[in-house]
Design a protein around this motif. Structure first.
Motif, PDB file in Angstrom:
ATOM      1  N   GLY A 164      -4.772   5.529   1.924  1.00 38.28           N
ATOM      2  CA  GLY A 164      -5.366   4.989   3.138  1.00 38.28           C
ATOM      3  C   GLY A 164      -6.052   3.657   2.869  1.00 38.28           C
ATOM      4  N   THR A 165      -6.758   3.579   1.730  1.00 36.88           N
ATOM      5  CA  THR A 165      -7.394   2.329   1.325  1.00 36.88           C
ATOM      6  C   THR A 165      -6.357   1.257   1.037  1.00 36.88           C
ATOM      7  N   ALA A 166      -5.287   1.654   0.345  1.00 36.90           N
ATOM      8  CA  ALA A 166      -4.214   0.704   0.024  1.00 36.90           C
ATOM      9  C   ALA A 166      -3.553   0.176   1.291  1.00 36.90           C
ATOM     10  N   SER A 167      -3.287   1.058   2.247  1.00 36.33           N
ATOM     11  CA  SER A 167      -2.660   0.604   3.490  1.00 36.33           C
ATOM     12  C   SER A 167      -3.609  -0.290   4.276  1.00 36.33           C
ATOM     13  N   GLY A 168      -4.919  -0.023   4.206  1.00 32.69           N
ATOM     14  CA  GLY A 168      -5.899  -0.886   4.863  1.00 32.69           C
ATOM     15  C   GLY A 168      -5.881  -2.289   4.287  1.00 32.69           C
ATOM     16  N   LEU A 169      -5.817  -2.380   2.954  1.00 30.99           N
ATOM     17  CA  LEU A 169      -5.720  -3.687   2.305  1.00 30.99           C
ATOM     18  C   LEU A 169      -4.413  -4.371   2.675  1.00 30.99           C
ATOM     19  N   GLY A 170      -3.332  -3.585   2.726  1.00 32.33           N
ATOM     20  CA  GLY A 170      -2.039  -4.143   3.101  1.00 32.33           C
ATOM     21  C   GLY A 170      -2.050  -4.697   4.519  1.00 32.33           C
ATOM     22  N   PHE A 171      -2.667  -3.975   5.447  1.00 28.72           N
ATOM     23  CA  PHE A 171      -2.747  -4.446   6.826  1.00 28.72           C
ATOM     24  C   PHE A 171      -3.656  -5.674   6.942  1.00 28.72           C
TER      25      PHE A 171
END
Length: 287
Positions: A164-171
């Protein structure tokens, strides 16, 4: 004001997308994790496709908001996706939301208002050059590699939180590319499709969606959503300052900003811990 309205509407679309995608992702086999077959399985589910339509709507609204406002203003407003998610679950599945849960939603919303009012994000003073993008890409890539590698050797809620953190950074990185694309569109509309940020934005967005699917499959929605909604705006503020020269107030305002962040964190944690939402796992709900 128009940037704020568009960003809030984008958050509502993203919330609907998350609920629908979660409903589909929880029915996928665990063996599909980190495999492209996961996306293929999802594409055959009408509820997941409906979630993608909502996601596209949120994407277009977000792009419009970034055209009118700063990265440091628009992305934090997407935190409202979490309260919208809880309200949508309540409306769709009639899960009871008690006062404790409403208090968490109110704390998160007030925290966001305090953060934005005290930071007072200002418009950028420069356009990023190639060197800026290379440095930011390397840093973001290294952080993503660490989060994904750690997620692969963990299970359950911890994996979901890391992804979830990784996808937040990706977004957040995708939003920075989106901001650059809107800037180029305003300055050289005829040549937009020949510029690299547009294609980098699409690639980063697809990869972020892929990470989000794995996060939703790995754990409960209320584990994924807070980590996504905190990492995205925090990273976006940093990217806005680093790439576009956007300004935020420092000095004595830092104390108020920390209070805002603290309220956001408190609200997110309480929402994640809520037994009312935990027992409403969408996997157990009817289609």
């Amino acid at each position: 004001m128009i940037a704020v309205l568009l960003a809030v509407l984008a958050a509502a679309c993203n919330a609907l997308s998350s609920v629908l995608q979660r409903r589909a992702a929880r029915t996928a086999p665990q063996s599909d994790a980190f495999k492209l077959v996961l996306l293929w399985d999802m594409m055959r589910k009408p509820v997941w496709l409906s979630g993608i339509v909502a996601l596209i709507g949120g994407f277009l609204l977000q792009a419009s908001a970034l055209n009118f406002g700063t990265l440091a203003l628009v992305q934090p407003l997407l935190i409202t996706e979490l309260p919208f998610t809880m309200l949508i679950i309540w409306l769709m599945y009639r899960i009871k939301l008690n006062w404790s849960l409403w208090r968490a939603i109110i704390a998160l919303t007030i925290g966001l208002a305090v953060l934005l009012a005290s930071a007072s994000p200002g418009h950028g003073t420069r356009a990023p050059d190639t060197a800026d993008w290379i440095i930011v890409t390397v840093v973001c890539g290294a952080i993503l590699a660490y989060l994904i590698a750690t997620a692969k050797i963990t299970q359950g809620s911890r994996r979901a939180a890391l992804l979830g953190t990784a996808s937040g950074l990706g977004f957040a990185f995708t939003a920075a590319l989106m901001k650059e694309s809107t800037r180029l569109f305003n300055s050289e509309e005829a040549h937009l499709l020949t510029t690299w940020p547009v294609y980098a934005m699409v690639a980063a967005g697809v990869f972020s969606v892929y990470l989000l699917q794995n996060a939703l499959q790995s754990g409960n929605l209320v584990v994924v959503q807070p980590t996504l909604n905190i990492s995205d705006p925090v990273a976006s503020i940093g990217l806005g300052v680093a790439l576009f020269g956007e300004t935020i107030r420092l000095g004595g305002w830092i104390a108020a900003e920390l209070i805002g962040v603290g309220l956001i964190f408190y609200g997110s944690v309480k929402l994640a811990q809520s037994p009312q939402i935990r027992q409403g796992d969408l996997m157990a709900l009817p289609e």
